[in-house]
Write a protein that holds these residues in place. Structure first.
Motif, PDB file in Angstrom:
ATOM      1  N   ARG A  49      75.633-118.028  22.193  1.00  0.00           N
ATOM      2  CA  ARG A  49      76.400-118.893  22.980  1.00  0.00           C
ATOM      3  C   ARG A  49      77.803-118.245  22.857  1.00  0.00           C
ATOM      4  NH1 ARG A  49      73.175-123.148  23.965  1.00  0.00           N
ATOM      5  NH2 ARG A  49      71.771-123.511  22.322  1.00  0.00           N
ATOM      6  N   LEU A  50      78.302-118.176  24.305  1.00  0.00           N
ATOM      7  CA  LEU A  50      79.746-117.567  24.320  1.00  0.00           C
ATOM      8  C   LEU A  50      81.032-118.465  23.870  1.00  0.00           C
ATOM      9  CD1 LEU A  50      79.412-115.816  27.861  1.00  0.00           C
ATOM     10  CD2 LEU A  50      79.299-114.875  25.665  1.00  0.00           C
ATOM     11  N   ASP A  51      80.577-119.732  23.557  1.00  0.00           N
ATOM     12  CA  ASP A  51      81.634-120.435  22.889  1.00  0.00           C
ATOM     13  C   ASP A  51      81.786-119.902  21.306  1.00  0.00           C
ATOM     14  OD1 ASP A  51      81.661-122.220  24.820  1.00  0.00           O
ATOM     15  OD2 ASP A  51      80.702-123.911  24.165  1.00  0.00           O
ATOM     16  N   ASP A  52      80.644-119.171  20.807  1.00  0.00           N
ATOM     17  CA  ASP A  52      80.984-118.604  19.643  1.00  0.00           C
ATOM     18  C   ASP A  52      81.647-117.278  19.785  1.00  0.00           C
ATOM     19  OD1 ASP A  52      79.644-120.576  18.227  1.00  0.00           O
ATOM     20  OD2 ASP A  52      77.641-119.452  18.387  1.00  0.00           O
ATOM     21  N   ILE A  53      81.820-116.581  20.790  1.00  0.00           N
ATOM     22  CA  ILE A  53      82.639-115.388  20.905  1.00  0.00           C
ATOM     23  C   ILE A  53      83.999-115.644  21.647  1.00  0.00           C
ATOM     24  CG2 ILE A  53      82.573-112.989  22.124  1.00  0.00           C
ATOM     25  CD1 ILE A  53      80.213-113.513  20.298  1.00  0.00           C
ATOM     26  N   ALA A  54      84.405-116.706  22.473  1.00  0.00           N
ATOM     27  CA  ALA A  54      85.383-117.058  22.682  1.00  0.00           C
ATOM     28  C   ALA A  54      86.305-117.735  21.729  1.00  0.00           C
ATOM     29  CB  ALA A  54      85.504-117.872  24.124  1.00  0.00           C
ATOM     30  N   ALA A  83      81.008-112.911  14.465  1.00  0.00           N
ATOM     31  CA  ALA A  83      81.597-114.046  13.989  1.00  0.00           C
ATOM     32  C   ALA A  83      81.885-115.332  14.836  1.00  0.00           C
ATOM     33  CB  ALA A  83      82.921-113.523  13.293  1.00  0.00           C
ATOM     34  N   PRO A  84      81.146-116.346  14.572  1.00  0.00           N
ATOM     35  CA  PRO A  84      81.257-117.491  15.595  1.00  0.00           C
ATOM     36  C   PRO A  84      82.551-118.038  15.453  1.00  0.00           C
ATOM     37  CG  PRO A  84      79.062-117.457  14.140  1.00  0.00           C
ATOM     38  CD  PRO A  84      80.042-116.430  13.679  1.00  0.00           C
ATOM     39  N   ARG A  90      89.732-123.543  14.128  1.00  0.00           N
ATOM     40  CA  ARG A  90      90.539-122.693  15.112  1.00  0.00           C
ATOM     41  C   ARG A  90      90.541-121.254  14.476  1.00  0.00           C
ATOM     42  NH1 ARG A  90      94.196-124.569  19.161  1.00  0.00           N
ATOM     43  NH2 ARG A  90      93.871-126.737  19.498  1.00  0.00           N
ATOM     44  N   ARG A  91      89.350-120.873  13.854  1.00  0.00           N
ATOM     45  CA  ARG A  91      89.139-119.573  13.322  1.00  0.00           C
ATOM     46  C   ARG A  91      87.745-119.192  13.397  1.00  0.00           C
ATOM     47  NH1 ARG A  91      89.899-122.807   8.617  1.00  0.00           N
ATOM     48  NH2 ARG A  91      88.093-122.972   7.393  1.00  0.00           N
TER      49      ARG A  91
END
Length: 206
Positions: A49-54, A83-84, A90-91
């Motif tokens: 999931r790109l939410d984990d990359i962004a 690294a999700p 916020r990290r």
């Protein structure tokens, strides 16, 4: 869904031994739900999931991170480690392994971006107009995410204006009352040197 899964399995590998499948579309268009169903039809294919990359400060500036953590290891036939991102803290968290399975789904806004397309075996686009998708997403996320959405909408609009995905989609996915309709996408009708102006396709009505 099983027919789609069969078609995806039969594709030639696109990133090392992996058939990387992009599932793109506007925020709120149903990408995560659809990816989950495709993954189940593929007997548990991994979903990135790109939410984990962004992240909050890099809504779309994550290309190099994806390339380093996922694309390059897959290209060597190795297990990727990413690294999700924790959207509440916020990290970025500890590294998580992602093995080079026969099919890996990459789901999220921008999955069909220019830098990623050469590594995709297929690009699927969730065919839902942006205003409708955004309304669904905001209703899903509630009032506590109102500020986030206020920043997200113009950022997404700018991203797809500068780097559209839909014109390059191999398949269009329309959600119906029961299941999904899979239609041929516009890929192949656009030349590599042709300028693209982004606009939504027709309304996703089955």
């Amino acid at each position: 869904m099983h027919e789609l899964a069969t078609r995806l399995r039969r594709l030639p590998p696109s990133c090392g031994p992996v058939r990387l499948i992009g599932i793109d579309g506007h925020a709120g268009s149903g990408k995560s739900t659809f990816a989950g169903q495709v993954a189940r039809a593929l007997a548990g294919a991994p979903v990135l999931r790109l939410d984990d990359i962004a992240g909050h400060h890099e809504l779309f500036a994550w290309t190099q991170r994806l390339r380093t953590q996922v694309i390059e290891p897959f290209g060597r036939g190795e297990t990727a480690h990413y690294a999700p991102y924790d959207w509440h803290a916020r990290r970025f968290g500890p590294l998580r392994p992602l093995p080079p399975a026969p099919v890996v789904l990459v789901e999220g806004v921008g999955a069909g971006r220019r830098a990623l397309r050469p590594h995709l075996a297929r690009l699927l686009w969730m065919e839902l107009p942006r205003e409708e998708a955004w309304a669904r997403g905001q209703a899903r996320d509630g009032e506590e995410q109102r500020e986030f959405w206020a920043g997200w909408v113009p950022a997404e609009r700018q991203h797809f204006t500068e780097d559209p995905s839909r014109p390059f989609a191999d398949l269009l996915v329309r959600q119906c009352e029961k299941g999904y309709e899979i239609l041929p996408g516009p890929a192949g009708t656009v030349g590599p040197d042709q300028a693209i102006t982004y606009s939504d396709g027709p309304s996703a009505v089955c």
